[in-house]
Design a protein around this motif. Structure first.
Motif, PDB file in Angstrom:
ATOM      1  N   LEU A 181       0.829  -1.200   0.000  1.00  0.00           N
ATOM      2  CA  LEU A 181       0.000   0.000   0.000  1.00  0.00           C
ATOM      3  C   LEU A 181       0.866   1.254   0.000  1.00  0.00           C
ATOM      4  N   LYS A 182       1.999   1.186   0.724  1.00  0.00           N
ATOM      5  CA  LYS A 182       2.904   2.335   0.720  1.00  0.00           C
ATOM      6  C   LYS A 182       3.471   2.556  -0.672  1.00  0.00           C
ATOM      7  N   GLN A 183       3.909   1.457  -1.290  1.00  0.00           N
ATOM      8  CA  GLN A 183       4.476   1.556  -2.635  1.00  0.00           C
ATOM      9  C   GLN A 183       3.464   2.112  -3.625  1.00  0.00           C
ATOM     10  N   ALA A 184       2.199   1.773  -3.401  1.00  0.00           N
ATOM     11  CA  ALA A 184       1.163   2.241  -4.313  1.00  0.00           C
ATOM     12  C   ALA A 184       0.608   3.603  -3.891  1.00  0.00           C
ATOM     13  N   ALA A 185       1.278   4.232  -2.919  1.00  0.00           N
ATOM     14  CA  ALA A 185       0.891   5.560  -2.453  1.00  0.00           C
ATOM     15  C   ALA A 185      -0.553   5.631  -1.976  1.00  0.00           C
ATOM     16  N   LEU A 186      -0.973   4.569  -1.302  1.00  0.00           N
ATOM     17  CA  LEU A 186      -2.341   4.552  -0.805  1.00  0.00           C
ATOM     18  C   LEU A 186      -2.391   4.413   0.718  1.00  0.00           C
ATOM     19  N   TRP A 187      -1.276   4.032   1.288  1.00  0.00           N
ATOM     20  CA  TRP A 187      -1.217   3.701   2.718  1.00  0.00           C
ATOM     21  C   TRP A 187      -1.803   4.789   3.599  1.00  0.00           C
ATOM     22  N   ASP A 188      -1.352   6.031   3.390  1.00  0.00           N
ATOM     23  CA  ASP A 188      -1.786   7.106   4.277  1.00  0.00           C
ATOM     24  C   ASP A 188      -3.293   7.319   4.239  1.00  0.00           C
ATOM     25  N   GLU A 189      -3.897   7.026   3.106  1.00  0.00           N
ATOM     26  CA  GLU A 189      -5.337   7.257   2.989  1.00  0.00           C
ATOM     27  C   GLU A 189      -6.174   6.140   3.606  1.00  0.00           C
ATOM     28  N   VAL A 190      -5.604   4.948   3.725  1.00  0.00           N
ATOM     29  CA  VAL A 190      -6.435   3.823   4.177  1.00  0.00           C
ATOM     30  C   VAL A 190      -5.947   3.139   5.447  1.00  0.00           C
ATOM     31  N   LYS A 191      -4.798   3.554   5.974  1.00  0.00           N
ATOM     32  CA  LYS A 191      -4.164   2.781   7.048  1.00  0.00           C
ATOM     33  C   LYS A 191      -5.034   2.644   8.303  1.00  0.00           C
ATOM     34  N   ASP A 192      -5.962   3.598   8.496  1.00  0.00           N
ATOM     35  CA  ASP A 192      -6.779   3.551   9.702  1.00  0.00           C
ATOM     36  C   ASP A 192      -7.897   2.535   9.629  1.00  0.00           C
ATOM     37  N   ASP A 193      -8.208   2.100   8.433  1.00  0.00           N
ATOM     38  CA  ASP A 193      -9.354   1.195   8.307  1.00  0.00           C
ATOM     39  C   ASP A 193      -9.140   0.190   7.177  1.00  0.00           C
ATOM     40  N   LEU A 194      -8.241  -0.721   7.420  1.00  0.00           N
ATOM     41  CA  LEU A 194      -7.936  -1.710   6.381  1.00  0.00           C
ATOM     42  C   LEU A 194      -9.045  -2.728   6.221  1.00  0.00           C
ATOM     43  N   LYS A 195      -9.969  -2.754   7.189  1.00  0.00           N
ATOM     44  CA  LYS A 195     -11.069  -3.729   7.128  1.00  0.00           C
ATOM     45  C   LYS A 195     -12.240  -3.199   6.312  1.00  0.00           C
ATOM     46  N   LYS A 196     -12.134  -1.928   5.934  1.00  0.00           N
ATOM     47  CA  LYS A 196     -13.208  -1.325   5.146  1.00  0.00           C
ATOM     48  C   LYS A 196     -13.321  -2.005   3.782  1.00  0.00           C
ATOM     49  N   SER A 197     -14.544  -2.054   3.252  1.00  0.00           N
ATOM     50  CA  SER A 197     -14.733  -2.668   1.933  1.00  0.00           C
ATOM     51  C   SER A 197     -14.000  -1.864   0.869  1.00  0.00           C
ATOM     52  N   ALA A 198     -13.333  -2.564  -0.018  1.00  0.00           N
ATOM     53  CA  ALA A 198     -12.597  -1.905  -1.087  1.00  0.00           C
ATOM     54  C   ALA A 198     -13.548  -1.145  -2.008  1.00  0.00           C
ATOM     55  N   LEU A 199     -14.814  -1.573  -2.038  1.00  0.00           N
ATOM     56  CA  LEU A 199     -15.780  -0.930  -2.928  1.00  0.00           C
ATOM     57  C   LEU A 199     -16.166   0.456  -2.433  1.00  0.00           C
ATOM     58  N   ALA A 200     -15.828   0.756  -1.164  1.00  0.00           N
ATOM     59  CA  ALA A 200     -16.159   2.067  -0.620  1.00  0.00           C
ATOM     60  C   ALA A 200     -15.122   3.124  -0.996  1.00  0.00           C
ATOM     61  N   LEU A 201     -14.028   2.706  -1.634  1.00  0.00           N
ATOM     62  CA  LEU A 201     -12.993   3.666  -2.029  1.00  0.00           C
ATOM     63  C   LEU A 201     -13.394   4.393  -3.318  1.00  0.00           C
ATOM     64  N   SER A 202     -12.768   5.547  -3.556  1.00  0.00           N
ATOM     65  CA  SER A 202     -13.016   6.259  -4.815  1.00  0.00           C
ATOM     66  C   SER A 202     -12.360   5.494  -5.956  1.00  0.00           C
ATOM     67  N   GLY A 203     -12.743   5.830  -7.173  1.00  0.00           N
ATOM     68  CA  GLY A 203     -12.192   5.142  -8.339  1.00  0.00           C
ATOM     69  C   GLY A 203     -10.675   5.169  -8.386  1.00  0.00           C
ATOM     70  N   GLY A 204     -10.112   6.345  -8.114  1.00  0.00           N
ATOM     71  CA  GLY A 204      -8.655   6.479  -8.150  1.00  0.00           C
ATOM     72  C   GLY A 204      -7.989   5.651  -7.065  1.00  0.00           C
ATOM     73  N   GLN A 205      -8.615   5.668  -5.873  1.00  0.00           N
ATOM     74  CA  GLN A 205      -8.073   4.851  -4.772  1.00  0.00           C
ATOM     75  C   GLN A 205      -8.182   3.366  -5.105  1.00  0.00           C
ATOM     76  N   GLN A 206      -9.306   2.995  -5.710  1.00  0.00           N
ATOM     77  CA  GLN A 206      -9.477   1.587  -6.093  1.00  0.00           C
ATOM     78  C   GLN A 206      -8.385   1.155  -7.065  1.00  0.00           C
ATOM     79  N   GLN A 207      -8.060   2.041  -8.012  1.00  0.00           N
ATOM     80  CA  GLN A 207      -7.038   1.664  -8.988  1.00  0.00           C
ATOM     81  C   GLN A 207      -5.678   1.525  -8.311  1.00  0.00           C
ATOM     82  N   ARG A 208      -5.391   2.403  -7.352  1.00  0.00           N
ATOM     83  CA  ARG A 208      -4.115   2.261  -6.639  1.00  0.00           C
ATOM     84  C   ARG A 208      -4.121   1.001  -5.764  1.00  0.00           C
TER      85      ARG A 208
END
Ligand SMILES: Nc1ncnc2c1ncn2[C@@H]1O[C@H](COP(=O)(O)OP(=O)(O)OP(=O)(O)O)[C@@H](O)[C@H]1O
Ligand SMILES: [Mg+2]
Lengths: 281, 261
Positions: free
Chosen positions: B138-165
């Motif tokens: 997630l760090k390598q994909a530059a997504l860690w900071d945005e999701v690190k607090d809730d890794l159990k959240k459904s991936a479908l709840a992310l924005s399109g750009g976040q989903q792609q990362r």
């Protein structure tokens, strides 16, 4: 008459038809409720059948229904779901699958009494199972198998291709993709189909008459080899009695049966709605 | 002496396509494609719709194998190994060669489960290993900071750009050496697109990246070399600078200047 008027006419016609349908249901339900509701109590549910209408209860029939239901589920769900997976995921091109598919579609349209005849020949006589719960459950299992297979296939089909591709692209095998992605994503749909199928099995009478469910059983079943009765049989039995008191019993038993099927259908609808929400990719 | 230099030359390439032809039924989709790609570079595949870019890309991780009527001739070598050889297991190949699709396609599961899926299917069970892989990817994909607090959240709840990362992170988690991307930003807004491009620039240090894009500016910004496909032919393959400023073929010239496409 212009188009708009035609539109309106058709609309009112459709509303009228709907109302007639609902009205019939309401009349039927009120009638049943008025006749039978006061008869439904704990004693009615827990009493054995009796020649005296006011002492008779549905205990044996209800337990028979429960036994049949559980055994039917155990028989039909694994086979039906596995067959659905096979046809949808593996058997696409084979001739065998084609033949199978045509047969399944046909089976879904066969009147239930035919299943009864089949059950009588195969399970009761050839396998020598007699008038047992097992024979009844096998027959009903056969009856709902096509429904489960079709529901499984539809649910699997609804899983987007992109999910499969993503799984394959990460190096998952076909079976891993099916078991870890496709089935979990489809399980709401499969479960809905299974419950609807079982709720159909609960109400079936014709095939069970043929494979020998008894209309009068004075003891509760203890094993799958025992004789049994089921709710619809009990209702059928009571209705055919001349005494008016038994008609009241029948109405009361119908209420219990309706509660069971409504409850099962309710669960199915709930699961379907939940699943449809989840399935927006 | 000549022999030695040839060996060195060969080792220089991560991926080699040699006279590759592809058919879908009777339709000849790729014609005599030969191409070599160096490690740690970004190669852009451009060309009008239907020219065979995706077909070529999907050859490299054998995703075309599932298509009915697909047939191929020629050789594709990755690290000198023919990936279409009989003994090659596609599951192993796809550990080497990851793929990111046009539309973000996260699994309907949690963020965490998405990232570690490629590991769990390879029977990695150790919680610590999985946690680390998840965080690193997630760090390598530059997504860690945005999701690190809730890794159990459904991936479908992310924005399109976040989903792609997330899909990129999921691909990185299995530690491939090549990453294939089929128009990875075409379904995203400009800001998400910029993030993905930035990411590609970063990832190129560790991976060999091959990307299909319809966006000429994007190809110009992120790629080292560009291949121009047209009607199943590889018309021109050169450094991106040459393709965009000094193309040798007239077809390339008219395509990049937008005269058809
Ligand atoms: N599964 C398939 N069956 C038959 N023909 C196919 C199939 N997939 C692609 N083709 C054909 O092969 C050709 C190349 O397709 P491909 O998807 O590689 O094009 P592309 O360059 O990626 O186009 P786009 O930019 O629109 O994505 C097209 O003419 C297409 O119609
Ligand atoms: Mg494409």
């Amino acid at each position: 008459m212009n188009n708009r008027q035609k539109d309106n006419l058709f609309k009112y016609w459709a509303i009228l038809c709907t109302c007639i349908g609902i009205l019939m249901l309401v009349i039927f339900l009120t009638n049943i409720l008025i006749t039978g509701l006061s008869r439904v109590d704990w004693a009615f549910i827990t009493s054995l059948p009796s020649r005296k209408a006011e002492l008779a209860g549905i205990k044996t029939a209800l337990l028979g229904t429960v036994w049949i239901l559980i055994l039917t589920a155990i028989i039909a769900i694994p086979i039906g779901v596995a067959a659905g997976i096979y046809l949808e995921e593996y058997g696409k091109k084979s001739r065998f699958a084609n033949i199978l598919e045509i047969n399944i579609t046909n089976l879904a349209g066969v009147p239930s009494i035919i299943y009864g005849i089949l059950g009588l020949e195969v399970f009761v006589r050839t396998f020598g199972l007699g008038r047992s719960i097992l024979a009844g459950a096998l027959t009903l299992g056969l009856l709902i198998l096509p429904i489960i297979i079709v529901a499984t296939r539809e649910a699997i089909k609804a899983v987007p291709k992109t999910i499969r591709e993503a799984s394959f692209a990460l190096g998952a095998s076909k079976w891993q993709t099916i078991s870890k992605q496709v089935l979990p994503a489809a399980n709401g749909g499969i479960l809905t189909g299974v419950i609807l199928a079982l709720s159909r099995a609960v109400g079936e009478t014709a095939p069970l008459i043929i494979v020998g469910a008894a209309t009068y059983v004075s003891f509760t079943p203890n094993s799958i080899n025992d004789e049994y009765s089921v709710l619809p049989m009990q209702i059928f039995n009571w209705i055919s009695r001349p005494e008016k008191e038994f008609a009241v019993n029948a109405a009361a038993a119908i209420i219990v049966l309706l509660v069971i099927t409504f409850f099962m259908n309710g669960i199915a609808i709930y699961l379907r709605n939940k699943w449809q929400k989840k399935v927006k990719w | 002496m000549a022999e030695k230099s040839e060996v060195v030359n060969f080792m220089d390439y991560k991926l080699t396509a040699d006279k590759v032809n592809v058919w879908y039924g009777n339709f000849h989709a790729l014609k005599d494609i030969s191409m070599r790609i160096r490690p740690n570079t970004v190669t852009a595949l451009i060309g009008p719709s239907g020219c065979g870019k995706s077909t070529f890309l999907r050859l490299l991780n054998r995703m075309n194998d599932y298509i009915e009527g697909f047939r191929m001739e020629g050789h594709i070598l990755i690290d000198e190994k023919n990936i279409y050889a009989k003994r090659v297991r596609v599951e192993e190949l796809r550990k080497e060669v990851g793929m990111v699709f046009q539309k973000p396609n996260p699994f309907p599961k949690s963020i965490y489960d998405n990232v570690v899926y490629g590991l769990t299917i390879r029977n990695v069970r150790d919680k610590k290993t999985l946690d680390e892989a998840c965080e690193n990817s997630l760090k390598q994909a530059a997504l860690w900071d945005e999701v690190k607090d809730d890794l159990k959240k459904s991936a479908l709840a992310l924005s399109g750009g976040q989903q792609q990362r997330l899909c990129i992170a999921r691909t990185l988690a299995v530690k491939p050496t090549i990453i294939l991307m089929d128009e990875p930003a075409s379904a995203l807004d400009p800001i998400s697109t910029a993030k993905i491009e930035e990411l590609i620039n970063e990832l190129k240090k560790y991976y060999t990246i091959i990307i299909v894009t319809h966006n000429m500016q994007q190809a110009g910004r992120i790629s080292d070399r560009t291949a121009f496909f047209y009607l199943g032919l590889l018309i021109e393959y050169d450094t991106t600078a040459n393709i965009f400023t000094n193309p040798k073929e007239e077809k390339t010239q008219s395509y990049i200047t937008g005269r058809f496409g």
